[in-house]
Design a protein around this motif. Structure first.
Motif, PDB file in Angstrom:
ATOM      1  N   TYR A 198       0.945 -14.294   1.743  1.00 26.23           N
ATOM      2  CA  TYR A 198       0.918 -14.695   3.585  1.00 26.23           C
ATOM      3  C   TYR A 198       1.050 -12.821   4.190  1.00 26.23           C
ATOM      4  N   ALA A 199       1.558 -12.501   3.365  1.00 27.48           N
ATOM      5  CA  ALA A 199       1.299 -10.710   3.510  1.00 27.48           C
ATOM      6  C   ALA A 199       2.595 -10.194   2.546  1.00 27.48           C
ATOM      7  N   PRO A 200       1.128  -9.073   2.104  1.00 25.36           N
ATOM      8  CA  PRO A 200       1.321  -7.871   1.534  1.00 25.36           C
ATOM      9  C   PRO A 200       3.002  -7.118   0.873  1.00 25.36           C
ATOM     10  N   ALA A 283      -1.827  -0.714   1.714  1.00 20.77           N
ATOM     11  CA  ALA A 283      -2.271   0.552   0.927  1.00 20.77           C
ATOM     12  C   ALA A 283      -1.626   1.398   0.203  1.00 20.77           C
ATOM     13  N   ILE A 284      -1.127   1.742  -0.882  1.00 19.20           N
ATOM     14  CA  ILE A 284       0.315   2.755  -0.735  1.00 19.20           C
ATOM     15  C   ILE A 284      -0.159   4.224  -1.438  1.00 19.20           C
ATOM     16  N   ARG A 285       0.120   4.929  -1.011  1.00 18.50           N
ATOM     17  CA  ARG A 285       0.013   6.375  -1.622  1.00 18.50           C
ATOM     18  C   ARG A 285       1.850   7.530  -1.615  1.00 18.50           C
ATOM     19  N   GLY A 286       2.272   7.897  -2.328  1.00 17.14           N
ATOM     20  CA  GLY A 286       3.120   8.200  -2.217  1.00 17.14           C
ATOM     21  C   GLY A 286       4.074   7.306  -2.077  1.00 17.14           C
ATOM     22  N   PRO A 287       4.975   7.360  -0.553  1.00 15.28           N
ATOM     23  CA  PRO A 287       6.363   6.732  -0.052  1.00 15.28           C
ATOM     24  C   PRO A 287       5.419   5.792   0.781  1.00 15.28           C
ATOM     25  N   PHE A 288       4.744   6.059   1.253  1.00  9.81           N
ATOM     26  CA  PHE A 288       4.417   5.128   2.355  1.00  9.81           C
ATOM     27  C   PHE A 288       3.536   3.746   2.072  1.00  9.81           C
ATOM     28  N   LYS A 289       3.417   2.779   2.698  1.00  9.71           N
ATOM     29  CA  LYS A 289       2.504   1.902   2.530  1.00  9.71           C
ATOM     30  C   LYS A 289       2.203   0.909   3.768  1.00  9.71           C
ATOM     31  N   LEU A 290       0.688   1.532   4.039  1.00 10.10           N
ATOM     32  CA  LEU A 290       0.186   1.191   5.405  1.00 10.10           C
ATOM     33  C   LEU A 290      -0.622  -0.504   4.892  1.00 10.10           C
ATOM     34  N   HIS A 291       0.168  -1.499   5.857  1.00  4.58           N
ATOM     35  CA  HIS A 291      -0.401  -2.825   6.348  1.00  4.58           C
ATOM     36  C   HIS A 291      -1.593  -2.164   7.227  1.00  4.58           C
ATOM     37  N   ALA A 292      -2.936  -3.939   7.264  1.00  2.66           N
ATOM     38  CA  ALA A 292      -3.636  -3.712   7.676  1.00  2.66           C
ATOM     39  C   ALA A 292      -3.475  -4.970   7.974  1.00  2.66           C
ATOM     40  N   ASP A 293      -4.301  -5.672   9.028  1.00  2.00           N
ATOM     41  CA  ASP A 293      -4.789  -6.853   9.368  1.00  2.00           C
ATOM     42  C   ASP A 293      -6.044  -7.514   8.435  1.00  2.00           C
ATOM     43  N   ARG A 295      -9.383  -8.173   9.542  1.00  2.00           N
ATOM     44  CA  ARG A 295     -10.378  -7.167  10.305  1.00  2.00           C
ATOM     45  C   ARG A 295     -10.416  -5.213   9.654  1.00  2.00           C
ATOM     46  N   GLY A 296      -9.103  -5.002   8.925  1.00  2.00           N
ATOM     47  CA  GLY A 296      -9.115  -3.739   8.000  1.00  2.00           C
ATOM     48  C   GLY A 296      -8.366  -2.598   9.492  1.00  2.00           C
ATOM     49  N   VAL A 297      -7.499  -3.084  10.539  1.00  2.00           N
ATOM     50  CA  VAL A 297      -6.780  -2.803  12.108  1.00  2.00           C
ATOM     51  C   VAL A 297      -5.503  -2.941  11.103  1.00  2.00           C
ATOM     52  N   ALA A 298      -5.184  -1.000  11.222  1.00  2.00           N
ATOM     53  CA  ALA A 298      -3.904  -1.466  10.882  1.00  2.00           C
ATOM     54  C   ALA A 298      -3.055  -1.354  11.641  1.00  2.00           C
ATOM     55  N   VAL A 299      -1.263  -2.145  11.143  1.00  2.00           N
ATOM     56  CA  VAL A 299      -0.340  -2.638  11.821  1.00  2.00           C
ATOM     57  C   VAL A 299       0.064  -1.968  11.554  1.00  2.00           C
ATOM     58  N   ALA A 300       1.334  -2.037  10.525  1.00  2.00           N
ATOM     59  CA  ALA A 300       2.319  -1.496  10.196  1.00  2.00           C
ATOM     60  C   ALA A 300       2.237  -0.499   9.025  1.00  2.00           C
ATOM     61  N   ILE A 315       4.739   3.329  12.292  1.00  2.00           N
ATOM     62  CA  ILE A 315       2.751   2.988  12.827  1.00  2.00           C
ATOM     63  C   ILE A 315       3.075   4.578  13.808  1.00  2.00           C
ATOM     64  N   ASP A 316       3.742   4.076  14.489  1.00  2.00           N
ATOM     65  CA  ASP A 316       3.668   5.439  15.876  1.00  2.00           C
ATOM     66  C   ASP A 316       4.132   6.550  15.575  1.00  2.00           C
ATOM     67  N   ALA A 317       5.517   6.393  14.935  1.00  2.00           N
ATOM     68  CA  ALA A 317       6.048   7.777  14.270  1.00  2.00           C
ATOM     69  C   ALA A 317       5.850   8.618  13.652  1.00  2.00           C
TER      70      ALA A 317
END
Length: 323
Positions: A198-200, A283-293, A295-300, A315-317
């Motif tokens: 359901y989610a990564p 997408a995982i690189r280094g210590p960070f993990k970016l979530h996208a829906d 449509r490819g829009v970053a959400v977290a 995502i904001d900080a």
């Protein structure tokens, strides 16, 4: 998951087809009709079993569920053992140990030791609906997580039985052994839902990968790698050239020489209930993990090294990291 594991390609690089006969899809994102599930198209995707069969390998597949055999993952296997072949197998009771017993017997009767062997065993006990198990077994009568933990223990025991059986057949000492899982599991108290796909988030997508060879030394690699790396790694360790269009990269130098895995961004994708059009990505690189829906829009954005539970959305900080 399984298709990427068997082909060395990301899901959106594979050809897919509809399970309800409504046609084919050119990519994982293309819809093929309302309510249709997609499965890997065996006519267009070349899994590792087909590659090795062309190299003269005997290809043997043992799987503890018939469900997956209908999802385009058995192509290239000359012999398949599933629950229909296992005496006493019941879908409402743990079945991995029974499958292993039958698989070892069938393999001993079918395989000629003069032929190189590719064996894929797929255990299924650690899976919804988290069966109660047998009387007196740990986890019986417990909550969801206790039952799941019991299933993991049973799978571990079944894996031990399989290795013992292969040793009796003289297979293990000069073999490349790979142990992994096609997914983990998320539970309600972690991210608000149970199951997987359901989610990564990490509980459902971070799994072990163990590779043993006669020449490799023991080591632990902390850097993330991917299921798409398994096919090129196995082919390299077997001395076979991998197709040049694979998405995965060989980890043979890591396994044999201790070299660090190649630096890159690791992509995670989940396709809820076989519907790639409803995918979620990370997408995982280094210590960070970016979530996208889908449509490819970053959400977290999470620092999963410091925030193991993926609770703090950066995502904001840390907007510059997300970009």
């Amino acid at each position: 998951k399984r298709q990427s594991l068997l082909t060395g390609r990301y899901g959106n690089a594979l050809a897919w087809q509809s399970t309800n006969g409504e046609g084919r899809a050119d990519s994982a994102e293309q819809k093929v009709g309302a309510g249709a599930r997609l499965q890997s198209d065996p006519d267009k995707n070349e899994p590792i079993a087909e590659l090795l069969a062309k190299q003269g390998f005997a290809t043997f597949h043992a799987i503890a569920t018939s469900y997956i055999n209908n999802s385009g993952t058995v192509e290239g296997f000359a012999r398949v053992v599933d629950p229909r072949d296992v005496p006493g197998f019941r879908s409402d009771l743990p079945g991995d140990a029974l499958l292993v017993d039958t698989a070892v017997e069938e393999l001993a009767a079918w395989w000629k030791p003069t032929q190189r062997l590719f064996l894929w065993g797929h255990l299924y006990d650690p899976h919804y609906p988290y069966l109660e198990g047998l009387e007196g077994e740990a986890g019986r009568g417990g909550d969801t997580i206790a039952r799941y933990d019991a299933e993991v223990r049973r799978a571990d025991q079944a894996l031990g039985k399989l290795l013992d059986g292969l040793k009796r057949l003289g297979i293990v000492d000069d073999a490349v052994l790979v142990v992994t899982a096609d997914h983990g599991e998320d539970f309600v108290d972690e991210h608000g839902f149970s199951d997987h796909g359901y989610a990564p988030f990490l509980p459902a997508t971070r799994v072990p990968l163990l590779i043993a060879t006669p020449a490799g030394a023991a080591q632990v690699v902390a850097q993330p790698v991917s299921h798409i790396d398994v096919v090129p790694t196995v082919l390299s360790l077997l001395g076979i050239a991998a197709p040049t269009d694979l998405d995965g990269r060989s980890l043979a130098a890591t396994v044999l020489d201790g070299d660090p895995p190649p630096e890159r961004t690791i992509i995670v994708s989940v396709h809820p209930r076989g519907q790639p059009a409803a995918a979620g990505y990370a997408a995982i690189r280094g210590p960070f993990k970016l979530h996208a829906d889908a449509r490819g829009v970053a959400v977290a954005l999470y620092n999963y090294v410091e925030d193991h539970g993926e609770r703090i959305n950066l995502i904001d900080a840390e907007a510059h990291v997300a970009e």
